[in-house]
Design a protein around this motif. Structure first.
Motif, PDB file in Angstrom:
ATOM      1  N   LEU A  79       0.831  -1.203   0.000  1.00  0.00           N
ATOM      2  CA  LEU A  79       0.000   0.000   0.000  1.00  0.00           C
ATOM      3  C   LEU A  79       0.864   1.250   0.000  1.00  0.00           C
ATOM      4  O   LEU A  79       0.572   2.236  -0.682  1.00  0.00           O
ATOM      5  N   TYR A  80       1.954   1.208   0.768  1.00  0.00           N
ATOM      6  CA  TYR A  80       2.866   2.350   0.843  1.00  0.00           C
ATOM      7  C   TYR A  80       3.478   2.653  -0.522  1.00  0.00           C
ATOM      8  O   TYR A  80       3.491   3.802  -0.980  1.00  0.00           O
ATOM      9  N   LEU A  81       3.979   1.612  -1.192  1.00  0.00           N
ATOM     10  CA  LEU A  81       4.571   1.806  -2.522  1.00  0.00           C
ATOM     11  C   LEU A  81       3.524   2.266  -3.526  1.00  0.00           C
ATOM     12  O   LEU A  81       3.799   3.107  -4.390  1.00  0.00           O
TER      13      LEU A  81
ATOM     14  N   SER B 296      -2.282   4.634  10.080  1.00  0.00           N
ATOM     15  CA  SER B 296      -1.011   5.051   9.497  1.00  0.00           C
ATOM     16  C   SER B 296      -1.012   5.006   7.974  1.00  0.00           C
ATOM     17  O   SER B 296      -0.118   5.547   7.342  1.00  0.00           O
ATOM     18  N   GLY B 297      -2.007   4.385   7.378  1.00  0.00           N
ATOM     19  CA  GLY B 297      -2.082   4.382   5.920  1.00  0.00           C
ATOM     20  C   GLY B 297      -2.187   5.779   5.340  1.00  0.00           C
ATOM     21  O   GLY B 297      -1.748   6.033   4.218  1.00  0.00           O
ATOM     22  N   PHE B 298      -2.748   6.720   6.102  1.00  0.00           N
ATOM     23  CA  PHE B 298      -2.867   8.088   5.608  1.00  0.00           C
ATOM     24  C   PHE B 298      -1.514   8.749   5.425  1.00  0.00           C
ATOM     25  O   PHE B 298      -1.380   9.705   4.671  1.00  0.00           O
ATOM     26  N   ALA B 299      -0.490   8.244   6.116  1.00  0.00           N
ATOM     27  CA  ALA B 299       0.840   8.849   6.003  1.00  0.00           C
ATOM     28  C   ALA B 299       1.402   8.703   4.600  1.00  0.00           C
ATOM     29  O   ALA B 299       2.125   9.560   4.120  1.00  0.00           O
ATOM     30  N   CYS B 300       1.078   7.593   3.929  1.00  0.00           N
ATOM     31  CA  CYS B 300       1.654   7.374   2.605  1.00  0.00           C
ATOM     32  C   CYS B 300       0.685   7.753   1.496  1.00  0.00           C
ATOM     33  O   CYS B 300       1.101   8.175   0.440  1.00  0.00           O
ATOM     34  N   CYS B 301      -0.603   7.574   1.719  1.00  0.00           N
ATOM     35  CA  CYS B 301      -1.532   7.760   0.591  1.00  0.00           C
ATOM     36  C   CYS B 301      -2.561   8.842   0.812  1.00  0.00           C
ATOM     37  O   CYS B 301      -3.594   8.825   0.146  1.00  0.00           O
ATOM     38  N   GLY B 302      -2.306   9.775   1.733  1.00  0.00           N
ATOM     39  CA  GLY B 302      -3.258  10.867   1.922  1.00  0.00           C
ATOM     40  C   GLY B 302      -3.566  11.626   0.648  1.00  0.00           C
ATOM     41  O   GLY B 302      -4.729  11.775   0.273  1.00  0.00           O
ATOM     42  N   PRO B 303      -2.537  12.125  -0.090  1.00  0.00           N
ATOM     43  CA  PRO B 303      -2.828  12.846  -1.333  1.00  0.00           C
ATOM     44  C   PRO B 303      -3.562  11.990  -2.354  1.00  0.00           C
ATOM     45  O   PRO B 303      -4.445  12.478  -3.060  1.00  0.00           O
ATOM     46  N   THR B 304      -3.220  10.705  -2.444  1.00  0.00           N
ATOM     47  CA  THR B 304      -3.899   9.823  -3.394  1.00  0.00           C
ATOM     48  C   THR B 304      -5.363   9.678  -3.033  1.00  0.00           C
ATOM     49  O   THR B 304      -6.241   9.714  -3.902  1.00  0.00           O
TER      50      THR B 304
ATOM     51  N   GLY C 215       9.438   2.436   4.024  1.00  0.00           N
ATOM     52  CA  GLY C 215       8.200   1.675   3.961  1.00  0.00           C
ATOM     53  C   GLY C 215       8.293   0.366   4.730  1.00  0.00           C
ATOM     54  O   GLY C 215       7.340  -0.048   5.391  1.00  0.00           O
ATOM     55  N   ALA C 216       9.454  -0.281   4.656  1.00  0.00           N
ATOM     56  CA  ALA C 216       9.641  -1.544   5.375  1.00  0.00           C
ATOM     57  C   ALA C 216       9.633  -1.327   6.891  1.00  0.00           C
ATOM     58  O   ALA C 216       9.069  -2.135   7.639  1.00  0.00           O
ATOM     59  N   VAL C 217      10.242  -0.222   7.354  1.00  0.00           N
ATOM     60  CA  VAL C 217      10.230   0.083   8.787  1.00  0.00           C
ATOM     61  C   VAL C 217       8.805   0.325   9.268  1.00  0.00           C
ATOM     62  O   VAL C 217       8.365  -0.206  10.300  1.00  0.00           O
ATOM     63  N   LEU C 218       8.059   1.125   8.504  1.00  0.00           N
ATOM     64  CA  LEU C 218       6.663   1.386   8.865  1.00  0.00           C
ATOM     65  C   LEU C 218       5.846   0.106   8.827  1.00  0.00           C
ATOM     66  O   LEU C 218       5.010  -0.141   9.704  1.00  0.00           O
TER      67      LEU C 218
ATOM     68  N   HIS D  65       4.847   4.172  -6.846  1.00  0.00           N
ATOM     69  CA  HIS D  65       6.034   3.412  -7.234  1.00  0.00           C
ATOM     70  C   HIS D  65       5.698   1.975  -7.590  1.00  0.00           C
ATOM     71  O   HIS D  65       6.577   1.233  -8.038  1.00  0.00           O
ATOM     72  N   LEU D  66       4.460   1.585  -7.363  1.00  0.00           N
ATOM     73  CA  LEU D  66       4.018   0.233  -7.683  1.00  0.00           C
ATOM     74  C   LEU D  66       2.676   0.324  -8.387  1.00  0.00           C
ATOM     75  O   LEU D  66       1.765   1.009  -7.917  1.00  0.00           O
ATOM     76  N   GLY D  67       2.584  -0.337  -9.550  1.00  0.00           N
ATOM     77  CA  GLY D  67       1.333  -0.285 -10.294  1.00  0.00           C
ATOM     78  C   GLY D  67       1.306  -1.327 -11.392  1.00  0.00           C
ATOM     79  O   GLY D  67       2.196  -2.171 -11.508  1.00  0.00           O
ATOM     80  N   LEU D  68       0.253  -1.241 -12.166  1.00  0.00           N
ATOM     81  CA  LEU D  68       0.055  -2.176 -13.271  1.00  0.00           C
ATOM     82  C   LEU D  68       0.182  -1.437 -14.591  1.00  0.00           C
ATOM     83  O   LEU D  68      -0.184  -0.269 -14.704  1.00  0.00           O
ATOM     84  N   GLY D  69       0.719  -2.133 -15.582  1.00  0.00           N
ATOM     85  CA  GLY D  69       0.887  -1.549 -16.904  1.00  0.00           C
ATOM     86  C   GLY D  69       0.848  -2.641 -17.951  1.00  0.00           C
ATOM     87  O   GLY D  69       0.455  -3.777 -17.667  1.00  0.00           O
TER      88      GLY D  69
END
Length: 200
Positions: A50-52, A150-158, A109-112, A57-61
């Protein structure tokens, strides 16, 4: 109580040492059980992905296979592109999965993810079998809460973009600075759980 008294400092140091020791007891008790191990693995991996994804930085194409690395990767590894965000140095495409490799982002991301996983592992075990951690049953809900938030820390703007909110620069900056607050909250919750361990 005067803090100039060496006895006071010794007592405070002993209390802090006992708190950390009790926290280790709670965490090791949770990880000695199958449900605690599964909780750590599943929630930690899910949060890391989720963080990536939140960093884009992680997606489908399109399906393909490729590995490409930027020039001067060592230098660009430490180049910041925002608060607590660093520049990717490689692109890995494996089938439909595309991953931008930014070592410092992945480390953070791994630490979190580890902190989230430990909190939720203790939460699950404290709910299902509090005696395994020598905890009271009330520790379960509280220890899991920072992990969920804590998910809001990485994906709030998204999240804001998905729901169509016109975010001001100040609000986006707030989301970016939630990261250190998340780390403090996750550590604090583990220590709070440690304060509820019965040492007798």
């Amino acid at each position: 109580m005067s803090t100039d008294n060496p006895t006071d400092w010794a007592g405070m140091a002993a209390s802090i040492q006992r708190l950390f020791r009790n926290t280790v007891v709670a965490v090791s008790g949770a990880l000695s059980r199958r449900d605690g191990q599964v909780g750590l693995a599943v929630s930690g991996l899910a949060y890391f992905l989720l963080y990536l994804t939140g960093l884009r930085h992680l997606g489908l194409g399109p399906v393909g296979y490729e590995v490409s690395v930027v020039s001067n990767p060592l230098t660009r590894t430490f180049r910041q592109v925002g608060p607590f965000q660093w520049e990717p140095i490689a692109l890995v495409v494996a089938g439909p999965v595309e991953l931008l490799v930014a070592p410092l982002n992945m480390f953070l991301g791994a630490v979190l993810a580890l902190l989230v996983g430990l909190n939720l592992a203790v939460s699950v075990v404290a709910w299902r079998g509090p005696a395994a951690c020598r905890l009271g049953p009330g520790a379960g809900a509280v220890s899991g809460l920072p992990g969920l938030l804590s998910g809001f820390a990485c994906c709030g703007p998204t999240i804001l973009l998905v729901i169509g909110v016109q975010a001001s620069a100040g609000l986006l900056s707030l989301f970016q600075w939630l990261l250190p607050l998340t780390v403090v909250a996750l550590f604090g919750t583990l220590l709070w759980v440690g304060s509820r361990v019965e040492t007798a």
